[in-house]
Scaffold this motif. Structure first.
Motif, short mmCIF file in Angstrom:
data_model
loop_
_atom_site.label_atom_id
_atom_site.label_comp_id
_atom_site.label_asym_id
_atom_site.label_seq_id
_atom_site.Cartn_x
_atom_site.Cartn_y
_atom_site.Cartn_z
N LEU A 372 0.73 -0.93 -0.28
CA LEU A 372 0.08 0.08 0.24
C LEU A 372 0.79 0.98 0.11
N THR A 373 0.65 2.16 -0.70
CA THR A 373 1.78 3.30 -0.65
C THR A 373 0.55 4.53 -1.64
N ASP A 374 1.10 5.72 -1.03
CA ASP A 374 0.09 6.71 -2.23
C ASP A 374 1.36 7.72 -2.42
N GLY A 375 2.77 6.89 -3.16
CA GLY A 375 3.43 8.40 -3.62
C GLY A 375 3.93 7.65 -4.75
N ASP A 376 5.68 8.33 -5.43
CA ASP A 376 5.98 7.78 -6.35
C ASP A 376 7.02 6.80 -5.23
N PRO A 377 8.49 6.42 -5.35
CA PRO A 377 9.31 5.76 -4.89
C PRO A 377 10.91 7.71 -5.03
N THR A 378 10.79 8.20 -3.60
CA THR A 378 11.28 9.33 -3.67
C THR A 378 12.47 9.19 -3.07
N ASP A 397 8.36 -15.46 -9.93
CA ASP A 397 6.43 -16.39 -9.84
C ASP A 397 6.15 -17.23 -8.85
N LYS A 398 6.18 -16.50 -7.49
CA LYS A 398 6.72 -17.64 -6.62
C LYS A 398 5.62 -17.69 -5.78
N PHE A 399 4.89 -15.85 -6.06
CA PHE A 399 3.52 -15.53 -5.18
C PHE A 399 3.63 -14.11 -5.66
N PRO A 400 1.43 -13.92 -5.89
CA PRO A 400 1.43 -12.64 -7.02
C PRO A 400 1.50 -11.21 -5.47
N LEU A 401 1.52 -9.97 -6.51
CA LEU A 401 1.92 -9.39 -5.67
C LEU A 401 0.69 -7.84 -6.03
N TYR A 402 -0.09 -7.51 -4.45
CA TYR A 402 -1.10 -6.14 -5.36
C TYR A 402 -0.68 -5.37 -4.85
N CYS A 403 -0.78 -4.11 -5.69
CA CYS A 403 -0.34 -2.81 -5.16
C CYS A 403 -1.64 -2.08 -5.47
N LEU A 404 -1.62 -1.16 -4.01
CA LEU A 404 -3.30 -0.55 -3.71
C LEU A 404 -2.36 0.66 -3.30
N GLY A 405 -2.80 1.79 -3.90
CA GLY A 405 -2.01 2.90 -4.90
C GLY A 405 -3.73 3.74 -3.91
N PHE A 406 -2.70 4.78 -3.19
CA PHE A 406 -3.88 5.34 -2.57
C PHE A 406 -4.14 6.70 -3.08
N ASP A 409 -2.35 11.18 -6.31
CA ASP A 409 -0.31 11.13 -5.93
C ASP A 409 0.39 10.30 -6.46
N VAL A 410 -0.21 8.61 -7.03
CA VAL A 410 0.57 7.66 -6.99
C VAL A 410 0.75 7.39 -8.80
N ASN A 411 2.61 7.06 -8.85
CA ASN A 411 1.99 6.98 -10.69
C ASN A 411 1.75 5.81 -10.43
N PHE A 412 0.47 5.34 -10.77
CA PHE A 412 -0.41 4.25 -11.36
C PHE A 412 0.46 3.45 -11.96
N GLU A 413 0.41 3.62 -12.54
CA GLU A 413 1.06 2.52 -14.09
C GLU A 413 2.00 2.11 -13.89
N PHE A 414 3.10 3.09 -12.96
CA PHE A 414 4.42 2.04 -12.23
C PHE A 414 3.55 0.57 -11.25
N LEU A 415 2.89 1.33 -10.56
CA LEU A 415 2.13 0.02 -9.29
C LEU A 415 1.59 -1.29 -10.67
N LYS A 416 0.98 -0.50 -11.47
CA LYS A 416 -0.24 -1.83 -12.45
C LYS A 416 0.97 -2.41 -13.00
N ALA A 426 -3.55 -4.01 -9.53
CA ALA A 426 -3.29 -2.56 -9.01
C ALA A 426 -4.34 -2.20 -8.62
N ARG A 427 -4.64 -1.74 -7.14
CA ARG A 427 -5.86 -1.19 -7.82
C ARG A 427 -5.84 -0.12 -6.90
N ARG A 428 -6.81 1.38 -7.49
CA ARG A 428 -6.38 2.51 -7.06
C ARG A 428 -7.78 2.68 -5.64
#
Ligand code: NAG
Ligand code: NAG
Ligand code: NAG
Ligand code: NAG
Ligand code: NAG
Ligand code: NAG
Ligand code: NAG
Ligand code: NAG
Length: 875
Positions: A372-378, A397-406, A409-416, A426-428
């Protein structure tokens, strides 16, 4: 620097988004119709809006509707003065060129933009000459996604005015059987709830929503401007067969796989929570609340870990621990203490989460990493490509990663991209009062893994959509579509293998037959395949770079063009008559920065609007415009007053006469028409027979000076021949299958065609129905055809609330109790016990009438009154 440029173009977008609201005196939306057909979870929706310019001068008329983000627009047409203007889907670059030309000529542009969480707005406008009309027709398609055990069909209605002829028709056909269906959403509240009718058989369901003009102002989100809200059709299908259902038509198949009777498998979950400074305030507060709920919901055999990060990483525990009461309580303490501060080191945090899961190997469990993040890596590693490759290597590929963009201000494409590269999504999370519920809702979707390593195999299938899924969760669904090689169903063998805990499972289609329906020209399943293929190619394209990316992009583009889908790679060009501009519409991409090249700005905006618009992601688009010519969709007819009979007494004059005495009386006895009285819940409806040639009192509404009667055919079960409508000031018209008959002088009737508009009545003759609006009563008269003969069937899509209303169409839903089952069935209605037999009746209230089972009884018993009370001597 780049940032600044982005801001400026964003402002350009905002200026265009704000337009003047229509002045309802200028133009009149006299008909607004939403027609949605769902088959195998694939929904095709057509919105038709008919608008008249009531002014003495030409006016710009707007068409503005909201459609689900997940949908692809596939058709847009304007009908103006007998001319048809079809939108054409073109490659975006090609369309953009035309668009730029249009803009440089100083013409306005139409828009598509995303609004809120689930919708995007389509907007266009056209200039219509004085007293002329335009019809807009927009078609969009979407594959409904199963979430938390149900499908949601969202229909947004906001015609911008109360509309006399407003309706929503929904038809659902699911071969697997419909388990339940409910109607929800803001438009199902208050008085509008009465405007909804629902009919259901085992495999089909119909929902009709026909609010009157007055009701359109009364729902929670409605006002002077009419309705503004959603109708949400929620349903699920039966899942008796673990293998799911496969439907094939014309060489294409779609397989829905969602076994429900499997045990849950224990999970290992690590939450990686951003606590950087930007989370300060409500965001971190809501995150804490959600986290505490989620921790509470962990099962005792789950293992979990919790990491927070800013520029540094903070562990609750260095390794995963079991979700015992003590551990959960301790973790909740930790969660309560999370405070926002510092910068954002996404790379380190995700890698640490992956390390923890990798270190915890447990057979027969499913691992899940949630960021869960609300921003870009800084801070730390900030190169996005490097983070992607680091994370990919760590997860392997051992497990899935789910990204929640809060928030936004997030770079949603990066998370997606990061989640797609690691079998997740990824979910907004929208910054709003319910953000904690959104977080919790997302967690619930993945809370119950049932299978891991799911592989879908189709011998004899080709051009398959995604066939490997790392995990399958309870309440969700796996959908695969493809082509059957040489359309050879004999050799087509589907099979699913997966792991359930420590067990390897194999699902076979036990019946070994594949349902195959439809004609060769039926393209429905082919379109499901195309839709899914395009969606998945677009996701794949996002993950790649270089020549591979170009290849996938080309494939997606070709399919989008072939199936006329407006996707992020295509645009729809609306060409208009010579001298008019060309408009271009693009689909906004979630999280994409709006890009408007160059456009005219004509609007003002406020800071509040600015804030709202900022939340909208996405670009813009195309428009329409038009020449002003004749439009004569409607005929304005002066109705001759018929003062010889008062409306609410027996009429002494009829326009059309059918003399029953000319028929042999012995035949009449055997001629019956079957009627249904439905129930509120799903219990069997009642049915009864009425003799042929009867003149039935359909609807008498004294307070509205409205009286509708119908003459039944002299041939059994062939419905009504004529419907007579008496309304205000002794006016009278008749409708038969050919159209509308109006009295034009003494004893002379005139067929006036299929449309009629006066101050007191509106009749639209459509393909297979007449829509009649008198005051606030909206009636539909369906035209059915049987053995080459046409007949009528009148329906009131909502029961009048007025107690003074009488007639067959105003009957209340049946309420009964089954009091005896053998030797014969008895029903108790009010205090009366009635003998009934199980029978069936054709439900003519539906355009393609299904046959329903029903309890048959005498008309008197069913009506709880004498049949005579429902007959009239003259129409
Ligand atoms: C709704 O759409 C379906 C499928 O395209 C069509 O068969 C039906 O006639 C339409 N209904 C109305 C009322 O237009
Ligand atoms: C429209 O024009 C007619 C005749 O020119 C005139 O009588 C009428 O008042 C005008 N209506 C409006 C709304 O301007
Ligand atoms: C899966 O969901 C269904 C319906 O929502 C429920 O009845 C069933 O118990 C769930 N299965 C598990 C393993 O939780
Ligand atoms: C997943 O399934 C595929 C095909 O059935 C198999 O090759 C692979 O080894 C499996 N992976 C795991 C982790 O079980
Ligand atoms: C489908 O697959 C066949 C080969 O199996 C290929 O020739 C064809 O181009 C494919 N069609 C599409 C639309 O991808
Ligand atoms: C199998 O097919 C038969 C008819 O072919 C059908 O009656 C039955 O319901 C099917 N069973 C399942 C489990 O689909
Ligand atoms: C306008 O309508 C008139 C009469 O209905 C007709 O003669 C004329 O051709 C129409 N004009 C156009 C441009 O369609
Ligand atoms: C339907 O409603 C009636 C009365 O409200 C009730 O007696 C009956 O049991 C209900 N039937 C079902 C199937 O829920």
């Amino acid at each position: 620097m780049e940032r600044a440029v982005v801001q400026i173009t964003l402002f350009g977008l905002l200026l265009c988004l704000v337009t003047t609201l229509p002045n309802k005196n200028d133009w009149d939306i006299y008909s607004f119709h939403i027609n949605s057909t769902v088959s195998s979870r694939y929904a095709t929706t057509v919105i038709t809006s008919r608008v008249a310019n009531r002014m003495n001068e030409s006016k710009e008329i707007e068409f503005q509707v909201r459609i689900p983000k997940n949908a692809f627009i596939s058709k847009f047409t304007m009908f103006i003065d007998g001319q048809v203007y079809d939108g054409v889907v073109k490659a975006k670059e090609e369309a953009e060129q035309q668009y730029t030309e249009a803009v440089s000529r100083g013409q306005s542009a139409g828009l598509v933009s995303s609004v809120g969480r689930t919708l995007e707005e389509f907007k266009t406008s056209v200039t219509v000459a004085a007293h002329k009309k335009v019809t807009f027709e927009l078609t969009y398609e979407e594959l409904l996604k199963r979430r938390l055990g149900k499908y949601d069909l969202q229909i947004h209605a906001r015609p911008m005015q109360p509309v006399k002829d407003f309706k929503v028709d929904v038809y659902i056909h699911e071969e697997a059987g419909i388990n339940f269906i409910e109607v929800k959403g803001g438009l199902s509240t208050k008085a509008l709830a009465n405007a909804i009718t629902k009919t259901q058989t085992e495999t089909q369901a119909w929902v009709y929503f026909y609010p009157t003009k007055a009701q359109q102002k009364t729902c929670d989100s409605c006002g002077k401007q009419g309705m503004n809200g959603d109708l949400l059709i929620v349903y699920d299908v039966n899942r008796d067969v673990a293998f799911g259902d496969i439907k094939t038509i014309d060489g294409y198949f779609v397989h829905h796989f969602a076994p429900s009777s499997l045990p849950r498998i224990p999970k290992n979950v690590v939450f990686v929570i951003d606590q950087s400074g930007s989370m300060l305030g409500r965001k971190i507060e809501q995150t804490r609340i959600a986290l505490i709920h989620i921790l509470n919901d962990l099962a005792e055999d789950d293992y979990f870990g919790l990491i927070t990060f800013d520029g540094n990483i903070f562990h609750w525990k260095r390794e995963l621990v079991q979700a015992s009461k003590t551990n959960v309580n301790s973790a909740k303490e930790f969660a309560r203490g999370i405070r926002a501060r510092g910068s954002t080191d996404i790379n380190e945090a995700v890698l640490e989460g992956a390390r923890m899961l990798n270190a915890h190997t447990r057979e027969g469990s499913a691992s899940i990493l949630v960021l869960l993040t609300d921003g870009d890596p800084t801070t730390g590693e900030t190169n996005l490509e490097t983070i992607h490759s680091n994370v990919r290597r760590a997860i392997a590929d051992k497990f899935p990663l789910y990204c929640l963009g809060f928030g936004f201000d997030v770079n949603f494409e990066f998370l997606k991209k990061m989640s797609l590269q690691n079998n997740g999504l990824a979910r907004r999370i929208y910054e709003d009062s319910d953000a904690d519920l959104q977080l919790k809702g997302f967690y619930e979707e993945v809370a119950t893994p049932l299978l891991t390593n799911v592989t879908m195999m189709y011998t004899g299938g080709t051009n398959l959509t995604q066939t490997h899924f790392s995990q399958y969760y309870n309440g969700s669904e796996i959908v695969v579509a493809g082509q059957i090689t040489d359309n050879d169903i004999e050799t087509f063998t589907p099979e699913v293998v997966a792991i359930s805990g420590t067990q390897r499972l194999r699902f076979l289609d036990t019946n070994a037959t594949v349902e195959s329906t439809g004609t060769v020209t039926d393209r429905r399943i082919q379109r499901v395949w195309a839709y899914l293929t395009v969606k998945q190619l677009l996701e794949k394209e996002l993950q790649l770079s270089g020549p591979e990316k170009d290849k996938i992009k080309k494939e997606a583009l070709e399919l989008s063009l072939k199936y006329s889908f407006v996707t992020p790679l295509t645009s729809m060009v609306v060409t208009k008559p010579p001298g008019e501009n060309t408009d271009v519409l693009h689909k906004p991409k979630e999280g994409e920065t709006p890009q408007l090249k160059n456009s005219r700005r004509r609007m003002k905006w406020t800071s509040a609007q600015l804030r709202t618009q900022r939340k909208m992601q996405g670009p813009i688009n195309g428009i329409a415009e038009d020449e002003m010519q004749n439009l004569s969709i409607l005929n304005f007819i002066k109705i001759v007053k018929m003062d010889r009979f008062p409306v609410f007494r027996e009429p002494t004059v009829r326009l059309t006469d059918v003399n029953p005495s000319t028929l042999p009386s012995t035949e009449i006895i055997h001629i019956f028409h079957r009627f249904l009285i439905k129930t509120e819940n799903h219990s069997l409806p009642l049915c009864f027979d009425v003799p042929g040639d009867t003149r039935l009192k359909l609807l008498h509404h004294p307070n509205r000076e409205l009286s509708v009667n119908g003459l039944l055919d002299s041939v059994a079960n062939r419905g009504f021949k004529i419907i007579g409508i008496h309304f205000k000031n002794n006016q009278y018209i008749e409708i038969d299958t050919n159209g509308i008959n109006v009295q034009a002088g003494q004893g002379v009737t005139r067929n006036t065609g299929r449309d009629l508009v006066t101050a007191d009545i509106t009749v639209f003759g459509r393909d297979k129905e007449f829509d009649v609006a008198v005051g606030d009563t909206h009636m539909v008269i369906l035209v059915h055809e049987k053995d080459g003969n046409k007949f009528l069937w009148p329906i009131l899509r909502q029961r009048p609330s007025d107690d003074g209303v009488d007639g067959i169409l105003a009957l209340k839903a049946a309420v009964y109790e089954e009091v005896q089952q053998s030797p014969s069935t008895k029903l108790k209605i009010k205090d009366q016990e009635i003998d009934v037999t199980r029978s069936s009746a054709v439900d003519y209230s539906i355009s393609i009438p299904p046959t329903l089972d029903c309890w048959f009884m005498s008309a008197e018993s069913a009506l709880q009154r004498r049949l005579d009370d429902f007959t009239v001597a003259q129409l």
